[in-house]
Design a protein around this motif. Structure first.
Motif, PDB file in Angstrom:
ATOM      1  N   MET A   1       0.946  -1.457  -0.014  1.00  0.00           N
ATOM      2  CA  MET A   1       0.169  -0.316  -0.508  1.00  0.00           C
ATOM      3  C   MET A   1       0.266   1.348  -0.335  1.00  0.00           C
ATOM      4  O   MET A   1       2.346   0.986   0.148  1.00  0.00           O
ATOM      5  CB  MET A   1      -1.504   0.129   1.813  1.00  0.00           C
ATOM      6  N   VAL A  47      -1.253   4.181  -9.231  1.00  0.00           N
ATOM      7  CA  VAL A  47      -2.704   2.885  -9.799  1.00  0.00           C
ATOM      8  C   VAL A  47      -2.780   2.479 -10.662  1.00  0.00           C
ATOM      9  O   VAL A  47      -3.246   1.418 -11.424  1.00  0.00           O
ATOM     10  CB  VAL A  47      -4.395   4.563  -8.903  1.00  0.00           C
ATOM     11  N   ASP A  52      -1.903   0.060  -4.590  1.00  0.00           N
ATOM     12  CA  ASP A  52      -2.994   0.643  -3.765  1.00  0.00           C
ATOM     13  C   ASP A  52      -2.977   1.736  -2.642  1.00  0.00           C
ATOM     14  O   ASP A  52      -1.925   2.010  -2.324  1.00  0.00           O
ATOM     15  CB  ASP A  52      -3.953  -0.596  -2.159  1.00  0.00           C
ATOM     16  N   ARG A 130      -2.836   1.259   6.771  1.00  0.00           N
ATOM     17  CA  ARG A 130      -2.390   0.696   5.553  1.00  0.00           C
ATOM     18  C   ARG A 130      -0.868   0.663   5.926  1.00  0.00           C
ATOM     19  O   ARG A 130       0.132   2.067   6.471  1.00  0.00           O
ATOM     20  CB  ARG A 130      -2.349   2.200   4.622  1.00  0.00           C
TER      21      ARG A 130
END
Length: 306
Positions: A1, A47, A52, A130
């Motif tokens: 992430m 992206v 992510d 995250r």
């Protein structure tokens, strides 16, 4: 992430004209509007390459709502901090006759102390939930204290996140002592940070910056490619293909591709290839960070890293 803080978002408008000169009147043959600013361009590129990505950004007015809507449509999770100042607009004019690009960029919209505190809170919340990279990309509004960038690096480090920085000016110089794990800047920005001439050897410049940060340093140099220094040594990335007419956002796309690859566990060499592929693919089409994944991968396969 990947989590990104965008302190200078914008509405990016690209006009295509047959010709352009000062004092004339022109009818664009094409108009492209997108959520932009360096950080959001980098997010869109990441992206595109399968990452992510979540972004926290100050947004204001109808232009801020446009940025939010466009970012979400592009697959970016954007956490807005609604601000009193309208989100800025940046304009690029591409002339077919000359092949030249004229750029009119508003300064990043001002951020109040309360809004900056809420941006910290938004970033803190995302970092708590995250894993992965935290990136700060773009210019820092003049209303933000010089040490604000360093404080954000330290915030991410408090959560155990590696940090990537792509910025310039006094805030960048102050942030070097916070020791971000990745510093990605262009040749002129690197020279400015050290107070040296841009013509200085790029590898030597990168080594000097690495001595300050302790992390990986990547210096981009337009069509000449990029230079990187890490604990393994020096790396040079080059591509000999034809470059497109629309370079706005190529540096941002480079960062997005670099982070997407590193986040997926890629080596630095592989990540430099993908970054260069994203940057070159970006220049093929108008509008920053709006390239095709297939183009980026095809170019990346041809990038030579030595």
């Amino acid at each position: 992430m990947i989590t990104i803080l965008a302190l200078g978002p914008s509405v990016d408008v690209t006009y295509l004209v047959d010709e352009f000169f000062e004092g004339g009147t022109f009818r664009p043959t094409g108009v492209y509007r997108a959520a932009g600013g360096k950080a959001i361009n980098a997010a869109r590129a990441a992206v595109t390459m399968g990452a992510d990505v979540a972004v926290v950004a100050p947004l204001g007015g109808a232009s801020g709502q446009f940025v939010l809507d466009e970012a979400v449509a592009a697959g970016i999770r954007l956490v807005p901090v609604w601000a009193s100042a309208d989100t800025r607009t940046c304009i690029s004019i591409s002339s077919a006759a000359s092949g030249l690009l004229t750029e009119l960029y508003e300064q990043p919209s001002a951020i109040t102390g309360d809004e900056l505190a809420r941006l910290h809170e938004g970033a803190d919340g995302l970092l708590a939930e995250r894993p992965g990279w935290f990136a700060i990309s773009g210019g820092i509004p003049a209303s933000v204290p010089v040490g604000g960038l360093a404080a954000l690096v330290e915030l991410a480090h408090s959560h155990g996140h590696p940090v990537a920085v792509d910025s310039h000016g006094p805030p960048l110089a102050a942030a070097l002592s916070a020791r971000p794990e990745l510093l990605k800047i262009n040749r002129a920005e690197a020279a400015e940070a050290l107070g040296i001439e841009p013509e200085a050897d790029a590898f030597d410049t990168a080594e000097r910056l690495r001595a300050l940060t302790g992390g990986t340093v990547v210096i981009t140099d337009g069509v000449a490619g990029s230079y990187a220094v890490d604990e393994q040594g020096r790396h040079r990335a080059e591509w000999s293909g034809d470059f497109g007419r629309y370079p706005v956002g190529s540096g941002d796309s480079y960062l997005g591709g670099l982070l997407a690859s590193l986040d997926a566990g890629g080596t630095l060499g592989d990540s430099l290839r993908l970054a260069a592929g994203c940057a070159a693919a970006n220049a093929l089409v108008p509008g920053a960070g709006r390239f095709a994944e297939t183009d980026a991968l095809a170019i990346a396969a041809e990038v030579v890293v030595s």
